[in-house]
Design an enzyme around this catalytic site. Structure first.
Site, mmCIF file in Angstrom:
data_model
loop_
_atom_site.group_PDB
_atom_site.id
_atom_site.type_symbol
_atom_site.label_atom_id
_atom_site.label_comp_id
_atom_site.label_asym_id
_atom_site.label_seq_id
_atom_site.Cartn_x
_atom_site.Cartn_y
_atom_site.Cartn_z
ATOM 1 C CB SER A 1 7.357 -6.062 1.611
ATOM 2 O OG SER A 1 6.166 -6.565 1.063
ATOM 3 C CD GLU B 1 12.592 -3.024 3.673
ATOM 4 O OE1 GLU B 1 11.450 -3.403 3.369
ATOM 5 O OE2 GLU B 1 13.602 -3.736 3.513
ATOM 6 C CE LYS C 1 4.904 -13.654 -8.269
ATOM 7 N NZ LYS C 1 5.328 -12.437 -9.009
ATOM 8 C CD GLU D 1 4.707 -8.053 -9.617
ATOM 9 O OE1 GLU D 1 5.422 -9.007 -9.258
ATOM 10 O OE2 GLU D 1 4.002 -7.392 -8.823
ATOM 11 C CB CYS E 1 16.582 -7.572 2.500
ATOM 12 S SG CYS E 1 17.773 -8.883 2.288
#
Ligand code: NAD
Length: 497
Positions: free
Chosen positions: A228, A385, A175, A178, A283
């Site tokens: 996240s 973050e 997946k 999106e 990240c």
């Protein structure tokens, strides 16, 4: 103009699912919608998982070297299509073409590493664990594995997962994010072209509803997630509660300590890339520079000059732009809001990237590099973050204080130090609380053959992505204990009849 929705892949067939809900994919450089993503529900997920479960039965019986041959053809196809794939990353993500090539190259390296699976899958044997009894252990694939991906590395993050899962003999459902699904679709079209049997790979799209259906499906064995931390934690909890193996990598706050004896030029070059590269959407971004003592006097003016010099522009056209648009307008606005929060809480805004304009594309999601000085613990820019082209600067008196501060931060992905002093570097490396540590390196992201080893609030699970840990994650041990009798040997029971 209505755009055709992105296709899904089930049982070797690409098709557009019937679904009312779609979401747009943008070119961040122009703000234009370039595709629509269908959001799949439980029915589509069920079809994908069933196809993957059926295909698994044939795929895991394929000798490992047969699986490697498909991967080797795949690696060749990735090279042939390298530039068009990199251009696709630029268009849907906004990063520069150099960064896009890096995204893809690091991913291809995982596929190349996976070609060595015949050696990595070998088991263990111990003869004579008792007289005439041998014990051996093999590793077998686990079944249907799922990959759920973030938006910031459209090629690399999916490839952290599926080449190793497939090489180990599993079937896989991807997946993609999106927000950037196009690169993932093309990557899997090429995998199909390399000769993967139908059903071994599926692609589905969507958000929470689609992910929940994958987490709940009884035939899914394992979940690899990157995103996240808040979502990673939820995925880990729900996936493990449903009896699945889960590895879930989350967000980060990475500190880069600049000592007074550091080579300032090297530190500025490293921090410029670490903080502003990929518009800070990494990240492993070096989001906070911690200057120790007199380092502030030389490092801060130099990083300010460097941040001001970075051209912002349409990366799908420009080869000189160092920053493109942020991937979504929402992320651009969120980061701009965090910069303001820093100012409101008392930071000095030394460079403000918010007013940047690209005349040709007024609707692009642009944000220039920003530098916030005198950041303190407890401020929003310290705690959250940021995930944008913003460098926080903190000033400290000694390296001890920096190590202690890193120890209080919930996240534990990366930490770096710039120094010429081997003893201080060794002390920092040994004691700092982070899973990936750099010395005179701005972004210490490990390559394919090492685990991507985030700690604490940056990782939920036991076995990390990449390296041998991924072989452990995508396989399970089976142990044989065997004894073979000579005629008449050990026949005690019958003798006593
Ligand atoms: P995200 O958490 O919003 O989304 C990640 C994935 O989870 C997407 O596929 C999304 O569709 C899905 N998702 C989102 N909300 C969900 C929910 N409530 N339930 C189920 N699924 C959900 O992350 P993002 O904004 O796409 O990516 C950026 C984040 O990823 C940053 O925090 C970054 O640090 C992190 N990241 C971490 C690593 C790492 O190795 N630790 C690597 C890359 C990115």
């Amino acid at each position: 103009m209505s755009l055709k929705p992105c296709p899904i892949l089930i049982n070797g067939n690409w098709s557009v699912p019937e679904t009312a809900e779609t979401s747009p994919v943008h070119n961040p450089s122009t703000g234009e919608v370039i595709a629509e993503v269908p959001h799949c529900g439980a029915d589509v997920v069920d079809a994908a998982v069933n196809a993957a479960a059926d295909a698994f039965e044939g795929w895991w019986q394929t000798p490992p070297i047969g699986r490697v041959r498909v991967l080797m053809r795949y690696c060749a196809l990735l090279e042939e299509n390298f530039e068009s794939l990199a251009a696709m990353i630029v268009v849907e993500h906004g990063k520069t073409i150099t960064e896009a090539r890096g995204d893809l190259r690091r991913g291809i390296e995982v596929a190349e590493y996976a070609c060595g699976i015949t050696d990595m899958l070998k088991g263990e044997v111990l003869e004579n664990v008792a007289r005439g009894i041998d014990c051996s252990m093999v590793r077998q694939p686990i079944g249907v594995c799922v990959g759920i991906c973030p938006y910031n590395f459209p090629a690399l993050v999916p490839m952290w997962m599926y080449p190793m899962a497939i090489a180990c003999g599993n079937s896989f459902i991807l997946k993609p994010s999106e927000k950037v699904p196009l690169t993932g679709i093309r990557l899997i079209e090429l995998f199909e072209e390399a000769g993967l049997p139908p059903g071994v790979f599926s692609v589905v799209h969507g958000g929470k509803e689609c992910v929940d259906a994958l987490l709940e499906h009884p035939k899914v064995a394992a979940i690899s997630f990157v995103g996240s931390s808040a979502v990673a934690e939820q995925i880990h909890r729900k996936g493990t509660a449903n009896g699945k193996r889960v590895q879930a990598a989350g967000g980060a706050k990475n500190f880069v300590v600049v000592m007074p004896d550091a080579d300032v030029g090297q530190a500025v070059e490293g921090l410029t890339d670490a903080a502003f590269g990929c518009s800070g959407q990494r990240c492993m971004a070096g989001s906070t520079a911690v200057t120790v003592g007199a380092a502030a006097d030389t490092f801060i003016p130099a990083i300010v000059d460097s941040a001001r010099s970075l051209p912002v522009g349409p990366t799908h056209q420009s080869t000189t732009a160092k920053l493109g648009g942020m991937t979504t307008a929402a992320q651009r606005d969120r980061v701009a809001g965090l910069i303001q929060a820093g100012v409101d809480e008392g930071c000095d805004l030394l460079v403000d990237g918010r007013g940047v304009k690209v005349e040709e594309f007024p609707n692009g999601f642009y944000l220039g590099a920003s530098v916030l000085d005198r950041v303190q613990e407890g401020m929003r820019v310290f705690d959250e973050e940021v995930f944008g082209p913003v460098l926080n600067v903190m000033r400290m008196d000694d390296v001890e204080t920096a190590i202690e501060m890193a120890g209080r931060v919930a996240y534990g992905n990366g930490a770096c130090i710039y120094t010429q002093n081997g003893r201080i570097a060794r002390e920092f490396r040994h004691r700092v609380k982070a899973g990936m540590v750099g010395v005179n390196v701005g972004v210490p992201a490990p390559l394919a053959y090492f685990p991507f080893s985030g700690w604490d609030y940056s990782f939920f699970g036991d076995l990390h992505l990449q390296g041998r840990e991924s072989v452990m994650f995508y396989t399970r041990a089976k142990v044989f204990t065997e004894r073979w009798f000579a005629p008449g040997e050990g026949d005690v029971w019958h003798k006593d009849d």
